[in-house]
Design a protein around this motif. Structure first.
Motif, PDB file in Angstrom:
ATOM      1  N   VAL A   1       5.744   1.793  19.102  1.00  0.00           N
ATOM      2  CA  VAL A   1       6.469   2.370  17.764  1.00  0.00           C
ATOM      3  C   VAL A   1       5.704   2.315  16.754  1.00  0.00           C
ATOM      4  N   TYR A   2       5.374   3.321  16.020  1.00  0.00           N
ATOM      5  CA  TYR A   2       4.491   3.506  14.684  1.00  0.00           C
ATOM      6  C   TYR A   2       5.379   3.336  13.447  1.00  0.00           C
ATOM      7  N   TYR A   3       5.075   2.578  12.644  1.00  0.00           N
ATOM      8  CA  TYR A   3       5.772   2.267  11.430  1.00  0.00           C
ATOM      9  C   TYR A   3       4.774   2.456  10.203  1.00  0.00           C
ATOM     10  N   CYS A   4       5.602   3.031   9.386  1.00  0.00           N
ATOM     11  CA  CYS A   4       4.930   3.631   7.837  1.00  0.00           C
ATOM     12  C   CYS A   4       5.391   2.361   6.942  1.00  0.00           C
ATOM     13  N   ALA A   5       4.302   1.748   6.063  1.00  0.00           N
ATOM     14  CA  ALA A   5       4.759   0.961   5.306  1.00  0.00           C
ATOM     15  C   ALA A   5       4.071   1.246   3.823  1.00  0.00           C
ATOM     16  N   ALA A   6       4.557   0.591   2.719  1.00  0.00           N
ATOM     17  CA  ALA A   6       3.907   0.881   1.540  1.00  0.00           C
ATOM     18  C   ALA A   6       4.030  -0.365   0.601  1.00  0.00           C
ATOM     19  N   ASP A   7       3.279  -0.392  -0.158  1.00  0.00           N
ATOM     20  CA  ASP A   7       3.236  -1.549  -1.432  1.00  0.00           C
ATOM     21  C   ASP A   7       2.097  -1.027  -2.409  1.00  0.00           C
ATOM     22  N   PHE A   8       1.811  -1.896  -3.187  1.00  0.00           N
ATOM     23  CA  PHE A   8       0.697  -1.636  -4.266  1.00  0.00           C
ATOM     24  C   PHE A   8      -0.694  -1.808  -4.042  1.00  0.00           C
ATOM     25  N   SER A   9      -0.980  -2.426  -2.652  1.00  0.00           N
ATOM     26  CA  SER A   9      -2.105  -2.706  -2.292  1.00  0.00           C
ATOM     27  C   SER A   9      -2.392  -2.917  -0.861  1.00  0.00           C
ATOM     28  N   CYS A  10      -3.338  -2.506  -0.182  1.00  0.00           N
ATOM     29  CA  CYS A  10      -3.508  -2.384   1.188  1.00  0.00           C
ATOM     30  C   CYS A  10      -3.876  -3.849   1.660  1.00  0.00           C
ATOM     31  N   ALA A  11      -4.113  -4.701   0.816  1.00  0.00           N
ATOM     32  CA  ALA A  11      -4.392  -6.024   1.013  1.00  0.00           C
ATOM     33  C   ALA A  11      -3.238  -6.733   1.444  1.00  0.00           C
ATOM     34  N   LYS A  12      -2.101  -6.319   1.166  1.00  0.00           N
ATOM     35  CA  LYS A  12      -0.874  -6.853   1.502  1.00  0.00           C
ATOM     36  C   LYS A  12      -0.665  -6.776   3.076  1.00  0.00           C
ATOM     37  N   LYS A  13      -1.226  -5.959   3.744  1.00  0.00           N
ATOM     38  CA  LYS A  13      -1.357  -5.800   5.152  1.00  0.00           C
ATOM     39  C   LYS A  13       0.111  -5.979   5.628  1.00  0.00           C
ATOM     40  N   GLY A  14       0.501  -6.966   6.992  1.00  0.00           N
ATOM     41  CA  GLY A  14       1.747  -6.839   7.232  1.00  0.00           C
ATOM     42  C   GLY A  14       2.895  -7.410   6.361  1.00  0.00           C
ATOM     43  N   GLU A  15       2.399  -7.818   5.115  1.00  0.00           N
ATOM     44  CA  GLU A  15       3.530  -8.365   4.283  1.00  0.00           C
ATOM     45  C   GLU A  15       3.751  -7.419   3.152  1.00  0.00           C
ATOM     46  N   MET A  16       3.467  -6.060   3.710  1.00  0.00           N
ATOM     47  CA  MET A  16       4.052  -5.190   2.740  1.00  0.00           C
ATOM     48  C   MET A  16       5.685  -4.997   2.457  1.00  0.00           C
ATOM     49  N   ASP A  17       5.848  -4.540   1.213  1.00  0.00           N
ATOM     50  CA  ASP A  17       7.485  -4.699   0.892  1.00  0.00           C
ATOM     51  C   ASP A  17       8.347  -3.684   1.471  1.00  0.00           C
ATOM     52  N   TYR A  18       7.838  -2.594   1.673  1.00  0.00           N
ATOM     53  CA  TYR A  18       8.467  -1.482   2.110  1.00  0.00           C
ATOM     54  C   TYR A  18       8.229  -0.729   3.521  1.00  0.00           C
ATOM     55  N   TRP A  19       9.208  -0.525   4.369  1.00  0.00           N
ATOM     56  CA  TRP A  19       9.074  -0.013   5.767  1.00  0.00           C
ATOM     57  C   TRP A  19       9.871   1.133   6.027  1.00  0.00           C
ATOM     58  N   GLY A  20       9.213   2.030   6.729  1.00  0.00           N
ATOM     59  CA  GLY A  20      10.301   3.055   7.506  1.00  0.00           C
ATOM     60  C   GLY A  20      10.750   2.409   8.917  1.00  0.00           C
ATOM     61  N   GLN A  21      11.510   3.416   9.304  1.00  0.00           N
ATOM     62  CA  GLN A  21      12.500   3.009  10.418  1.00  0.00           C
ATOM     63  C   GLN A  21      11.478   2.927  11.784  1.00  0.00           C
ATOM     64  N   GLY A  22      10.317   3.588  11.775  1.00  0.00           N
ATOM     65  CA  GLY A  22       9.701   3.749  13.019  1.00  0.00           C
ATOM     66  C   GLY A  22       9.871   5.016  13.807  1.00  0.00           C
ATOM     67  N   THR A  23       8.627   5.492  14.472  1.00  0.00           N
ATOM     68  CA  THR A  23       8.782   6.612  15.205  1.00  0.00           C
ATOM     69  C   THR A  23       8.084   6.261  16.529  1.00  0.00           C
ATOM     70  N   GLN A  24       8.640   6.528  17.601  1.00  0.00           N
ATOM     71  CA  GLN A  24       7.998   6.122  18.841  1.00  0.00           C
ATOM     72  C   GLN A  24       6.843   7.314  19.394  1.00  0.00           C
ATOM     73  N   VAL A  25       5.731   6.635  19.807  1.00  0.00           N
ATOM     74  CA  VAL A  25       4.722   7.428  20.600  1.00  0.00           C
ATOM     75  C   VAL A  25       4.774   7.008  21.835  1.00  0.00           C
ATOM     76  N   THR A  26       4.808   7.992  22.904  1.00  0.00           N
ATOM     77  CA  THR A  26       4.497   7.525  24.048  1.00  0.00           C
ATOM     78  C   THR A  26       3.556   8.493  24.960  1.00  0.00           C
ATOM     79  N   VAL A  27       2.545   7.849  25.386  1.00  0.00           N
ATOM     80  CA  VAL A  27       1.231   8.617  25.923  1.00  0.00           C
ATOM     81  C   VAL A  27       1.523   8.528  27.406  1.00  0.00           C
TER      82      VAL A  27
END
Length: 120
Positions: A92-118
């Motif tokens: 599942v691929y998630y989009c996330a946003a904040d004011f800096s890439c340095a926040k990494k996994g601690e970004m404040d805003y997240w999407g609902q996710g989209t499934q990628v199956t290979v």
């Protein structure tokens, strides 16, 4: 900030997909937008991040050369182009946003996710 992902699906190994993340609710140029993924039974993994303020991108070393992140400020959208996909890219691929890439996994805003199956 609201994030809406799209573009996931089922693709054969070696194929390509482009994921989109549309952002709203904040000034797009102020945002850093990242993609993460989480496979079943595994920890969440950072894929790539773009800082819209300066255009810099930060990519996972293991995915460089196959995954490319780009930003379209006119559409308030970030794209993750994924090429030469492998079964181990299934997640599942998630989009996330904040004011800096340095926040990494601690970004404040997240999407609902989209499934990628290979498929192999």
């Amino acid at each position: 900030v609201q994030l809406v992902e799209s573009g996931g699906g089922l693709v054969p190994a070696g194929g390509s997909l482009t994921l989109s993340c549309a952002a709203s609710g904040f000034t797009f140029d102020d945002l850093a937008i990242a993609w993460f993924r989480q496979a079943p039974g595994k920890e969440r993994e950072g894929v790539s991040c773009i800082s819209n303020r300066d255009g810099l991108t930060y990519d996972s070393d293991s995915l460089k050369g196959r995954f490319t992140l780009s930003s379209d400020p006119a559409k308030n959208t970030v794209y993750l182009q994924m090429n030469f996909l492998k079964p181990e890219d299934t997640a599942v691929y998630y989009c996330a946003a904040d004011f800096s890439c340095a926040k990494k996994g601690e970004m404040d805003y997240w999407g609902q996710g989209t499934q990628v199956t290979v498929s192999s």
